[in-house]
Design a protein around this motif. Structure first.
Motif, PDB file in Angstrom:
ATOM      1  N   LEU A  93       0.489  -1.228  -0.164  1.00 18.49           N
ATOM      2  CA  LEU A  93       0.209  -0.265   0.228  1.00 18.49           C
ATOM      3  C   LEU A  93       1.000   1.642   0.068  1.00 18.49           C
ATOM      4  O   LEU A  93       0.610   1.963  -0.909  1.00 18.49           O
ATOM      5  CB  LEU A  93      -0.921   0.082   1.317  1.00 18.49           C
ATOM      6  N   LEU A  94       1.970   0.964   0.695  1.00 20.55           N
ATOM      7  CA  LEU A  94       3.252   2.606   1.518  1.00 20.55           C
ATOM      8  C   LEU A  94       3.789   2.582  -0.086  1.00 20.55           C
ATOM      9  O   LEU A  94       4.584   3.390  -0.466  1.00 20.55           O
ATOM     10  CB  LEU A  94       3.812   2.325   2.324  1.00 20.55           C
ATOM     11  N   ALA A  95       3.787   1.965  -1.282  1.00 18.66           N
ATOM     12  CA  ALA A  95       4.152   2.001  -2.171  1.00 18.66           C
ATOM     13  C   ALA A  95       3.636   3.381  -3.482  1.00 18.66           C
ATOM     14  O   ALA A  95       4.381   3.094  -4.168  1.00 18.66           O
ATOM     15  CB  ALA A  95       4.545   0.492  -3.209  1.00 18.66           C
ATOM     16  N   ARG A  96       3.054   3.941  -3.038  1.00 18.03           N
ATOM     17  CA  ARG A  96       2.321   4.533  -3.905  1.00 18.03           C
ATOM     18  C   ARG A  96       2.987   5.693  -3.255  1.00 18.03           C
ATOM     19  O   ARG A  96       2.695   6.069  -1.725  1.00 18.03           O
ATOM     20  CB  ARG A  96       0.874   4.201  -3.672  1.00 18.03           C
ATOM     21  N   PRO A  97       2.925   6.247  -3.717  1.00 17.01           N
ATOM     22  CA  PRO A  97       4.208   7.797  -3.481  1.00 17.01           C
ATOM     23  C   PRO A  97       3.187   8.887  -2.829  1.00 17.01           C
ATOM     24  O   PRO A  97       3.629   9.026  -1.698  1.00 17.01           O
ATOM     25  CB  PRO A  97       3.918   8.679  -4.753  1.00 17.01           C
ATOM     26  N   ALA A  98       1.815   8.438  -2.904  1.00 14.54           N
ATOM     27  CA  ALA A  98       0.989   9.408  -2.330  1.00 14.54           C
ATOM     28  C   ALA A  98       0.631   9.653  -0.785  1.00 14.54           C
ATOM     29  O   ALA A  98       0.026   9.734  -0.076  1.00 14.54           O
ATOM     30  CB  ALA A  98      -0.196  10.089  -3.330  1.00 14.54           C
ATOM     31  N   LEU A  99       0.338   8.213  -0.718  1.00 12.88           N
ATOM     32  CA  LEU A  99       0.757   7.604   0.962  1.00 12.88           C
ATOM     33  C   LEU A  99       1.899   7.806   1.339  1.00 12.88           C
ATOM     34  O   LEU A  99       1.794   7.782   2.962  1.00 12.88           O
ATOM     35  CB  LEU A  99      -0.123   6.385   0.886  1.00 12.88           C
ATOM     36  N   TRP A 100       2.919   7.067   0.878  1.00 13.99           N
ATOM     37  CA  TRP A 100       3.891   7.205   0.790  1.00 13.99           C
ATOM     38  C   TRP A 100       4.538   8.822   1.796  1.00 13.99           C
ATOM     39  O   TRP A 100       5.714   8.497   2.913  1.00 13.99           O
ATOM     40  CB  TRP A 100       4.691   6.748   0.285  1.00 13.99           C
ATOM     41  N   ALA A 101       4.733   9.574   1.217  1.00 17.26           N
ATOM     42  CA  ALA A 101       4.852  10.843   1.229  1.00 17.26           C
ATOM     43  C   ALA A 101       4.406  11.088   3.060  1.00 17.26           C
ATOM     44  O   ALA A 101       5.229  11.711   3.714  1.00 17.26           O
ATOM     45  CB  ALA A 101       4.084  11.977   0.822  1.00 17.26           C
ATOM     46  N   PRO A 102       3.127  11.218   3.566  1.00 18.38           N
ATOM     47  CA  PRO A 102       3.042  11.188   4.701  1.00 18.38           C
ATOM     48  C   PRO A 102       2.925  10.971   5.615  1.00 18.38           C
ATOM     49  O   PRO A 102       3.951  10.782   6.550  1.00 18.38           O
ATOM     50  CB  PRO A 102       1.100  11.196   4.243  1.00 18.38           C
ATOM     51  N   VAL A 103       3.803   9.539   5.200  1.00 19.94           N
ATOM     52  CA  VAL A 103       4.039   8.871   6.232  1.00 19.94           C
ATOM     53  C   VAL A 103       5.639   9.307   6.682  1.00 19.94           C
ATOM     54  O   VAL A 103       6.240   9.424   7.775  1.00 19.94           O
ATOM     55  CB  VAL A 103       4.295   7.590   5.904  1.00 19.94           C
ATOM     56  N   VAL A 104       6.579   9.618   5.348  1.00 20.56           N
ATOM     57  CA  VAL A 104       7.816   9.529   5.676  1.00 20.56           C
ATOM     58  C   VAL A 104       7.857  11.253   6.630  1.00 20.56           C
ATOM     59  O   VAL A 104       8.075  11.261   7.050  1.00 20.56           O
ATOM     60  CB  VAL A 104       8.433  10.453   4.406  1.00 20.56           C
ATOM     61  N   VAL A 105       6.772  12.444   6.464  1.00 19.82           N
ATOM     62  CA  VAL A 105       6.479  13.491   7.130  1.00 19.82           C
ATOM     63  C   VAL A 105       6.772  13.572   8.707  1.00 19.82           C
ATOM     64  O   VAL A 105       7.007  13.811   8.910  1.00 19.82           O
ATOM     65  CB  VAL A 105       5.687  14.501   6.786  1.00 19.82           C
ATOM     66  N   ILE A 106       5.318  12.790   9.017  1.00 21.42           N
ATOM     67  CA  ILE A 106       5.591  11.897  10.285  1.00 21.42           C
ATOM     68  C   ILE A 106       6.875  10.863  10.528  1.00 21.42           C
ATOM     69  O   ILE A 106       6.673  11.889  12.260  1.00 21.42           O
ATOM     70  CB  ILE A 106       4.048  11.256  10.064  1.00 21.42           C
ATOM     71  N   ASN A 107       6.902  10.543  10.330  1.00 23.92           N
ATOM     72  CA  ASN A 107       8.713  10.060  10.657  1.00 23.92           C
ATOM     73  C   ASN A 107       9.466  11.203  11.395  1.00 23.92           C
ATOM     74  O   ASN A 107      10.353  11.216  12.326  1.00 23.92           O
ATOM     75  CB  ASN A 107       8.553   9.315  10.095  1.00 23.92           C
ATOM     76  N   LEU A 108       9.980  11.755  10.002  1.00 24.85           N
ATOM     77  CA  LEU A 108      10.847  13.408  10.752  1.00 24.85           C
ATOM     78  C   LEU A 108      10.027  14.083  11.790  1.00 24.85           C
ATOM     79  O   LEU A 108      11.562  14.061  12.492  1.00 24.85           O
ATOM     80  CB  LEU A 108      11.182  13.401   9.152  1.00 24.85           C
ATOM     81  N   CYS A 109       9.155  13.969  11.443  1.00 24.86           N
ATOM     82  CA  CYS A 109       8.565  15.241  12.816  1.00 24.86           C
ATOM     83  C   CYS A 109       8.138  14.316  14.596  1.00 24.86           C
ATOM     84  O   CYS A 109       7.187  14.389  14.991  1.00 24.86           O
ATOM     85  CB  CYS A 109       7.548  15.944  12.689  1.00 24.86           C
ATOM     86  N   ALA A 110       8.614  13.129  14.620  1.00 23.32           N
ATOM     87  CA  ALA A 110       8.403  11.854  15.146  1.00 23.32           C
ATOM     88  C   ALA A 110       8.139  12.612  16.522  1.00 23.32           C
ATOM     89  O   ALA A 110       7.058  13.131  17.635  1.00 23.32           O
ATOM     90  CB  ALA A 110       9.166  10.784  15.082  1.00 23.32           C
ATOM     91  N   MET A 111       9.167  13.307  17.000  1.00 25.07           N
ATOM     92  CA  MET A 111       9.103  13.583  18.696  1.00 25.07           C
ATOM     93  C   MET A 111       8.957  14.920  18.740  1.00 25.07           C
ATOM     94  O   MET A 111       8.091  15.085  19.764  1.00 25.07           O
ATOM     95  CB  MET A 111      11.168  13.899  18.695  1.00 25.07           C
ATOM     96  N   THR A 112       8.710  16.014  16.976  1.00 29.74           N
ATOM     97  CA  THR A 112       8.376  16.699  17.564  1.00 29.74           C
ATOM     98  C   THR A 112       6.488  16.613  17.759  1.00 29.74           C
ATOM     99  O   THR A 112       6.239  17.213  18.560  1.00 29.74           O
ATOM    100  CB  THR A 112       8.191  17.447  16.170  1.00 29.74           C
ATOM    101  N   ILE A 113       5.839  15.739  17.488  1.00 32.91           N
ATOM    102  CA  ILE A 113       4.536  15.395  17.057  1.00 32.91           C
ATOM    103  C   ILE A 113       4.422  15.215  18.726  1.00 32.91           C
ATOM    104  O   ILE A 113       3.598  15.622  19.474  1.00 32.91           O
ATOM    105  CB  ILE A 113       3.941  14.667  16.191  1.00 32.91           C
TER     106      ILE A 113
END
Length: 409
Positions: A301-321
């Motif tokens: 499912l996450l092979a789709r760029p449109a779904l993968w991009a938000p996952v990357v952003v959330i992980n990059l901001c993990a501790m900020t969240i």
């Protein structure tokens, strides 16, 4: 008919998603990142939905929970309590990182501690500076103490996570010897403590014994993650975790009368999460088994760029969240407290109307968090420009805020 101007934002988002897709290494485990993102989003969602405020006569905010009036909301906490998934994924990612390390185990651990510590130091230091300013501006002390408690509350996780991360080498050895069964002694340990706390000997057991559940309680899912990362839990083991955890969870609720809510409810004598009870481990087992079983499907499912991009952003901001989501809610509630009772924000969470209003407020909290994250995200990056004096000052401010938040001053 859509105009070019109207399509511009969508085009920009697509380009950003494609850029993230191109920059993603082929070996990246998208399913694990997706599970981490899901667990991360569950934290603010749970706190925003199941946390509320009341106003006192002086306009001060105090913590309250809709679970006090609506016990039927307890199943929502089963879904939103995803710390088991977070520790599972943490163990999985840590063992892979541990094996890839170039230096000593001590250097590896130091690097992970620093990455976790910077955002915690940042949020507490900022609050230490902001609290006197807010008090001078007329914010009641009760509100500041409530806010401090909410801000520091999620940060306990970081301390526990550091400890379990330090145990990674030992978890690896246990996984290689026992596979997924390496987590069984941890579950047994929590079961024994729970029996002493809640069984026939409960009246003679000192309250501090509950603290003994903290380490094995959260290490359980982490150890499962390490065993998973070592390739020692196959599909059959995942089904066993799912079925066994579900059965244990149902038994603890129906037969042993554990509290239904996974989070603390004001006024209740027992709580499941602080420290973790056996019910938390049962839920973590079921969630872990389910996560392992859906891994391949999630990866596709996450092979789709449109779904993968938000996952990357959330992980990059993990501790900020994690560190700033309570501040986002307070950014709405504190100004509103000067206007009096505002349904879903500063009124007691005792009506269905409050729940509906809180759901409407949650997008506002999310927007505020995004705005805060634009500036707070820098605390997750290396502090290359921070001098030793500035770092020491941040440490002093953070310690002072912790003293205030814990009610020691």
């Amino acid at each position: 008919m859509s105009t070019p101007a109207a399509l511009a934002p969508l085009t920009a988002l697509k380009k950003a998603a494609d850029r993230i897709e191109r920059q993603t290494p082929a070996h990246r485990d998208r399913a694990v990142d997706g599970l981490r993102a899901l667990a991360l989003l569950a934290v603010p969602t749970g706190h925003w939905l199941l946390g509320g405020f009341t106003l006192d006569a002086e306009g001060g905010l105090h913590n309250a929970s809709p679970l006090s009036a609506f016990g039927a909301l307890a199943p929502a906490s089963w879904v939103l309590q995803m710390l088991g998934i977070f520790f599972l994924v943490g163990g999985y990612a840590s063992v892979l990182s541990y094996h890839r390390r170039k230096g000593s185990a001590g250097e590896w651990l130091k690097g992970r501690i620093v990455r976790l510590g910077r955002p915690v130091l940042g949020v507490t230091a900022v609050w230490a500076l902001a609290a006197p300013v807010l008090f001078s501006a007329g914010v009641p002390e009760a509100t500041l103490r409530t806010g401090a408690t909410l801000v520091i509350q999620p940060l306990w996780f970081v301390g526990v996570y550091v400890v379990v991360t330090a145990l990674t080498p030992y978890c690896v050895r246990a996984a290689r010897r026992l596979g997924g069964w390496a987590a069984a002694p941890l579950l047994a340990s929590v079961a024994v403590v729970d029996f002493l706390r809640y069984g026939p000997l409960a009246e003679s057991v000192p309250p501090w014994l509950a603290v003994a559940n903290i380490l094995p309680g959260w290490l359980f899912a982490y150890q499962l993650g390490v065993s998973w990362g070592e390739g020692r839990i196959a599909k059959r083991g995942a089904w066993l975790l799912l079925a066994g955890g579900t059965l244990l969870f149902a038994s603890l609720l129906a037969v042993f009368h554990y509290p239904a809510s996974m989070v603390g409810v004001p006024g209740e004598a027992r709580t499941n999460s602080h420290p973790p009870s056996l019910l938390v481990l049962a839920l973590a087992s079921a969630q872990s088994g389910a996560a392992m079983l859906v891994r391949d499907r999630l990866a596709r499912l996450l092979a789709r760029p449109a779904l993968w991009a938000p996952v990357v952003v959330i992980n990059l901001c993990a501790m900020t969240i994690l560190c700033w989501h309570q501040t986002a809610m307070l950014a709405a509630a504190v100004p509103a407290s000067f206007a009096g009772g505002l349904t879903g924000l500063t009124t007691a969470p005792q009506t269905l109307g409050w729940i509906a209003a809180r759901l409407a407020w949650m997008p506002v909290f999310a927007v505020l968090l995004v705005g805060i994250a634009r500036y707070a995200r820098r605390f997750e990056e290396p502090w290359t420009r921070a001098t030793a004096v500035r770092r020491a000052l941040a440490g002093v401010l953070a310690a002072g805020f912790a003293v205030f938040a814990l009610g020691l001053a």
